[in-house]
Structures are given as structure tokens and as C-alpha cells.
Design a protein around this motif. Structure first.
Motif, mmCIF file in Angstrom:
data_model
loop_
_atom_site.group_PDB
_atom_site.id
_atom_site.type_symbol
_atom_site.label_atom_id
_atom_site.label_comp_id
_atom_site.label_asym_id
_atom_site.label_seq_id
_atom_site.Cartn_x
_atom_site.Cartn_y
_atom_site.Cartn_z
ATOM 1 N N GLU A 1 0.888 -1.169 0.050
ATOM 2 C CA GLU A 1 0.078 -0.078 0.004
ATOM 3 C C GLU A 1 0.951 1.226 -0.195
ATOM 4 O O GLU A 1 1.743 1.400 0.827
ATOM 5 N N MET A 2 0.645 2.204 -0.905
ATOM 6 C CA MET A 2 1.372 3.264 -0.847
ATOM 7 C C MET A 2 1.038 4.270 0.154
ATOM 8 O O MET A 2 0.125 4.252 0.858
ATOM 9 N N ASN A 3 2.442 4.926 0.544
ATOM 10 C CA ASN A 3 2.234 6.151 1.503
ATOM 11 C C ASN A 3 1.696 7.308 1.168
ATOM 12 O O ASN A 3 2.523 7.874 0.107
ATOM 13 N N ILE A 4 0.439 7.686 1.333
ATOM 14 C CA ILE A 4 -0.061 8.673 0.855
ATOM 15 C C ILE A 4 0.493 10.086 1.139
ATOM 16 O O ILE A 4 0.889 11.082 0.579
ATOM 17 N N LYS A 5 1.133 10.155 2.388
ATOM 18 C CA LYS A 5 1.754 11.246 2.795
ATOM 19 C C LYS A 5 3.000 11.553 2.019
ATOM 20 O O LYS A 5 3.559 13.086 1.890
ATOM 21 N N ASN A 6 3.595 10.419 1.295
ATOM 22 C CA ASN A 6 5.035 10.868 0.611
ATOM 23 C C ASN A 6 4.779 10.103 -0.606
ATOM 24 O O ASN A 6 5.800 9.477 -1.243
ATOM 25 N N LEU A 7 3.833 10.597 -1.717
ATOM 26 C CA LEU A 7 3.668 10.289 -2.837
ATOM 27 C C LEU A 7 4.649 10.686 -3.644
ATOM 28 O O LEU A 7 5.198 11.785 -3.431
ATOM 29 N N ARG A 8 4.988 9.829 -4.785
ATOM 30 C CA ARG A 8 6.104 10.562 -5.770
ATOM 31 C C ARG A 8 5.145 10.811 -6.817
ATOM 32 O O ARG A 8 4.748 9.729 -7.776
ATOM 33 N N VAL A 9 5.042 12.115 -7.228
ATOM 34 C CA VAL A 9 4.117 12.238 -8.212
ATOM 35 C C VAL A 9 4.721 12.749 -9.344
ATOM 36 O O VAL A 9 5.370 13.858 -9.243
ATOM 37 N N GLU A 109 8.331 5.281 -14.879
ATOM 38 C CA GLU A 109 7.840 3.926 -14.255
ATOM 39 C C GLU A 109 8.614 3.539 -13.101
ATOM 40 O O GLU A 109 8.091 3.085 -12.182
ATOM 41 N N LYS A 110 10.113 3.902 -12.990
ATOM 42 C CA LYS A 110 10.843 3.660 -11.949
ATOM 43 C C LYS A 110 10.733 4.280 -10.767
ATOM 44 O O LYS A 110 11.060 3.897 -9.533
ATOM 45 N N SER A 111 10.371 5.906 -10.814
ATOM 46 C CA SER A 111 10.580 6.728 -9.854
ATOM 47 C C SER A 111 9.296 7.211 -9.448
ATOM 48 O O SER A 111 9.129 8.142 -8.378
ATOM 49 N N CYS A 112 8.129 6.967 -9.741
ATOM 50 C CA CYS A 112 6.874 7.657 -9.626
ATOM 51 C C CYS A 112 5.733 6.682 -9.112
ATOM 52 O O CYS A 112 5.998 5.547 -9.351
ATOM 53 N N ASP A 113 4.923 7.089 -8.335
ATOM 54 C CA ASP A 113 3.616 6.067 -8.068
ATOM 55 C C ASP A 113 2.528 6.377 -8.835
ATOM 56 O O ASP A 113 1.888 5.654 -9.192
ATOM 57 N N VAL A 114 2.594 7.770 -9.078
ATOM 58 C CA VAL A 114 1.652 8.108 -10.024
ATOM 59 C C VAL A 114 1.894 9.257 -11.089
ATOM 60 O O VAL A 114 2.926 10.207 -10.593
ATOM 61 N N VAL A 115 1.369 9.405 -12.371
ATOM 62 C CA VAL A 115 1.879 10.250 -13.317
ATOM 63 C C VAL A 115 0.597 11.159 -13.525
ATOM 64 O O VAL A 115 -0.120 10.422 -14.038
ATOM 65 N N VAL A 131 2.798 2.108 -13.025
ATOM 66 C CA VAL A 131 2.440 3.199 -11.985
ATOM 67 C C VAL A 131 0.855 3.711 -12.214
ATOM 68 O O VAL A 131 0.141 3.233 -13.473
ATOM 69 N N LYS A 132 0.088 4.581 -11.474
ATOM 70 C CA LYS A 132 -1.053 4.767 -11.837
ATOM 71 C C LYS A 132 -0.815 6.184 -12.955
ATOM 72 O O LYS A 132 -0.214 6.952 -12.770
ATOM 73 N N ASN A 133 -1.894 6.118 -13.814
ATOM 74 C CA ASN A 133 -1.928 7.345 -14.749
ATOM 75 C C ASN A 133 -3.102 8.192 -14.664
ATOM 76 O O ASN A 133 -4.367 7.437 -14.532
ATOM 77 N N ILE A 134 -2.922 9.329 -14.719
ATOM 78 C CA ILE A 134 -4.363 10.351 -14.660
ATOM 79 C C ILE A 134 -4.070 11.075 -15.920
ATOM 80 O O ILE A 134 -3.032 11.798 -16.054
ATOM 81 N N TRP A 135 -4.842 11.186 -16.777
ATOM 82 C CA TRP A 135 -4.951 11.921 -18.211
ATOM 83 C C TRP A 135 -6.149 13.167 -18.017
ATOM 84 O O TRP A 135 -7.074 12.816 -18.009
#
Length: 396
Positions: A1-9, A109-115, A131-135
Motif C-alpha cells: 500500500e502506498m504511503n499517501i503522505k509521501n507520494l512520488r507524483v 516508471e521506476k521513480s513515480c507512484d502516479v503520473v 504506475v497509476k496514470n491520470i490523463w
């Protein structure tokens, strides 16, 4: 489970070619970044830009990390062949951009949780794996509008469907665009779609109040790319009808597009060049100055996914006339002056004369400006995006 407080966006800015020539889609992305700064989240963001734009964004957003894309690393070399296969037929500077796009995909892909992909119409972009993608969809313009070739429309349809089917969330900037997507893609499950309007910010720099010296007041203003669907020819013909009855000049500001030469010829052939000025690339301060000094702003656009410039103009507390095409009534909340049909220059000429003949209602102009500033503030829009990012990342 991702750490929401320290997301890599990750923030996809790879569609921006020259950041000094600011477009509406770049302004949209930068307003989100400004909002993330205001809510204290920019430090969690990685901004992915073409190498030619890296210095610009490093200086403007020092809190954010900006990964180096243009290197000769193993990843870069590994994906050269793949880039040529995916993007054959392009040449010159586009080739390097295509290679950088391939490297960006692997690094994200290697350094983000979501783009967060802030623009949908860079058809070289791909959904990032693992990773998760939001377009963000601004419109379906490349697929629907007549000025594009069938080949371009077909390519757009394929890419749009790829994004719609494979992203964890889709954002549209208006209900108009949302309904367009439902109409064109009835077989795609888009239950993950939500509407978040563009943020719109204006300069509060007091030095912007003085009008650019090359433009004499009074003048009527239009700011939009000079393209067929922006329909400036209707405004020019309307102004031609009334120019002997008003002291105003007409000022058109926009990047040269497909009808730029035709419009220049029309102005010259009709001996209007002393009253109609066309400016191409201007600074934010110059743009603010032009808005501040205008007697009236007019947009004649035939197609908008949102409609930024009439909102900007209204925020400067000047009267605005708009067409009723696509999302414009929605984005402007039916609070402006409107005319229709959009290509009828006689109707527009009458509407311009009507608005210019009235004394400005300062109370009404203030009310409109304040409502737009509340609804489209960078902070409020950024909060909605960050809420969506956390929601997407909290799901398995």
C-alpha cells in the motif's frame, strides 16, 4: 500500500516545446503547479520536461525535482530503436524529442507512484507502465475538427482510446468535453472520469497597468491562436463594418496558425492595417498590460474545451463578448455578453456597438471578476487534483 503522505507524483510536461511562448495548455499546467505550491505539495512532484525546457522549469519551480532526461545512459541507448519504431516518419528536432519521450517513460516508471498527464493531445505520449496514470482531456479537437487530415484523426482516435481504457482516472476540463467523450466512445467504461475546470490566474503586478507603448488606446482585444477555428476573420469583418463609427483599434494577439497569412492579406487588401494590429509572442506582463488597457474583449471561437481568455479578460474587469460555441457558456457561467451565430459578422458588429455605447457597469464587472477568481483559483483547482491523486493511489 502506498504511503499517501509521501507520494512520488510525476507531472508530464513533455508536450511543451518552447516555454517562453506560453500557450493555453502550458498555462493550465503551470497553474496546477502554482496551486500545488500553494497547498505545499510541489516538493512531492517530479516535473518531466524536454531537455530544452529544463532550465525554465528549474528556475520557476525550484521546490520540485526535475529529472535529467537528455543523457546518453544505458536507458537512453536501449530505447533509441524502440523510439524509431514507434515514431517513424518524424525527423529533425522531433527525433530527439521522441528519444527523450522514451527515456521519460522508463524513468517515470521506476521513480513515480502516479503520473499526471496534463495534456492529452501529445500523441507521442504513452500510458506509463507499473504506475497509476491520470490523463487530462482538454477536448477531442484533433479527432473531430475539419482542419485535420483523416490520418491525424485516426491516430488521435487510437491514442485517445488507449488513454481512456488504460488510465486509473480521466479528467475533463468541462462538462462539454465529458459529454463529447461519452458521445464518441460509448463502448468505453469511463466511470473513472471527473470534471475539474482549468485554473485561471492573472498578474497582480501593478507595473502591468500601463499599456504597451506600441498600442494606442482605445482598442478592442482578442487573444487566441490565429487558427481557422478561432474565427478571427469574423471579428475583423465586424470591425470593418464599424471602424468609421468608433475611435478604437482592433488588437489580435496569438501564435501564427493555419490562417495567419490569409488574415494578414485580408487586412492589407482592405486597407485596415493602420487600425488592426496583430501581435504574436508577447510576455505575460505585456499580456496583462493589454488586458488592463482594453475597452472590450471579444472571442469568436468556434471550438473550445474550456475557454481561458474570456475568463482572463473578465478578471481584469473589462466587458467581454463571446460566441456561444461548445464550452464557452459553461466556462463563463452565462455571465458575459454573447452573440450568435458565431460566423455572422453583422450580428457581432451590432453587439460590439451595443456594448461600447453603454457605460461600464463597474459593480457587475467586479461581481463577475470575483466569481471567476473564486471558482478558478489555482489553489482550489490544485486541491481537487491532489484529492484525486490520493484517491487513485489509495486503491490497489
Amino acid at each position: 500500500e502506498m504511503n499517501i503522505k509521501n507520494l512520488r507524483v510525476g507531472i508530464d510536461l513533455m508536450f511543451i516545446g518552447n516555454p517562453e511562448h506560453v500557450s493555453g495548455i502550458q498555462s493550465h499546467a503551470e497553474d496546477i503547479l502554482t496551486g500545488f505550491r500553494e497547498i505545499g505539495k510541489l516538493k512531492l512532484c517530479k516535473l518531466y520536461t524536454l531537455s530544452s525546457c529544463r532550465d525554465y522549469f528549474s528556475k520557476k519551480y525550484p521546490e520540485a525535482e526535475i529529472p535529467l532526461i537528455d543523457d546518453r545512459s544505458r536507458i537512453f541507448k536501449k530505447y533509441i530503436l524502440k523510439s524509431y519504431q514507434n515514431f517513424s516518419g518524424r525527423s529533425g528536432s522531433n527525433t530527439m524529442q521522441n528519444l527523450e519521450m522514451a527515456v521519460y517513460s522508463k524513468k517515470a516508471e521506476k521513480s513515480c507512484d502516479v503520473v499526471l498527464h496534463t495534456f492529452h493531445d501529445n500523441l507521442r505520449s504513452n500510458v506509463i507502465e507499473n504506475v497509476k496514470n491520470i490523463w487530462v482531456f482538454h477536448d477531442l479537437f484533433s479527432q473531430t475538427f475539419a482542419e485535420f487530415s483523416n490520418k491525424r484523426k485516426s491516430a488521435a482516435k487510437i491514442k485517445y482510446e488507449e488513454y481512456l481504457r488504460n488510465c486509473e482516472a480521466i479528467v475533463t476540463i468541462s462538462n462539454f468535453v465529458k459529454n463529447d467523450i461519452y458521445s464518441y466512445y460509448p463502448d468505453v467504461d469511463i466511470s473513472n472520469l471527473r470534471v475539474i475546470p482549468n485554473a485561471v490566474s492573472i498578474s497582480n503586478d501593478p507595473s502591468c497597468v500601463e499599456t504597451m507603448k506600441i498600442i494606442d488606446r482605445p482598442y478592442i482585444l482578442n487573444i487566441n491562436a490565429i487558427r481557422e477555428h478561432k474565427n478571427q476573420i469574423t471579428l475583423i469583418k465586424a470591425f470593418q463594418k464599424i471602424m468609421d463609427d468608433v475611435p478604437h483599434s482592433l488588437v489580435i494577439v496569438g501564435a501564427p496558425g493555419d490562417v495567419y497569412d490569409d488574415i494578414r492579406c485580408y487586412i492589407n487588401d482592405n486597407q485596415m492595417s493602420d487600425r488592426v494590429k496583430i501581435l504574436s509572442f508577447i510576455s505575460d506582463q505585456e499580456k496583462a498590460s493589454l488586458y488592463s488597457g482594453a475597452s472590450l474583449f471579444v472571442t469568436t471561437s468556434l471550438h473550445e474545451g474550456f475557454g481561458r481568455t474570456p475568463i482572463e479578460a473578465a478578471m481584469y474587469r473589462i466587458p467581454v463578448i463571446s460566441s456561444r460555441c461548445d464550452s464557452l457558456p459553461e466556462a463563463t457561467m452565462e455571465m458575459l455578453d454573447y452573440y450568435e451565430p458565431p460566423c455572422d459578422f453583422n450580428v457581432l458588429a451590432l453587439k460590439i456597438m451595443e456594448v461600447l455605447s453603454k457605460k461600464n457597469d463597474t459593480e457587475k464587472l467586479n461581481l463577475i471578476a470575483e466569481k471567476f477568481q473564486r471558482n478558478y483559483s489555482c489553489r482550489s483547482v490544485a486541491e481537487r487534483y491532489w484529492e484525486l491523486i490520493e484517491e487513485v493511489c489509495s486503491k490497489p
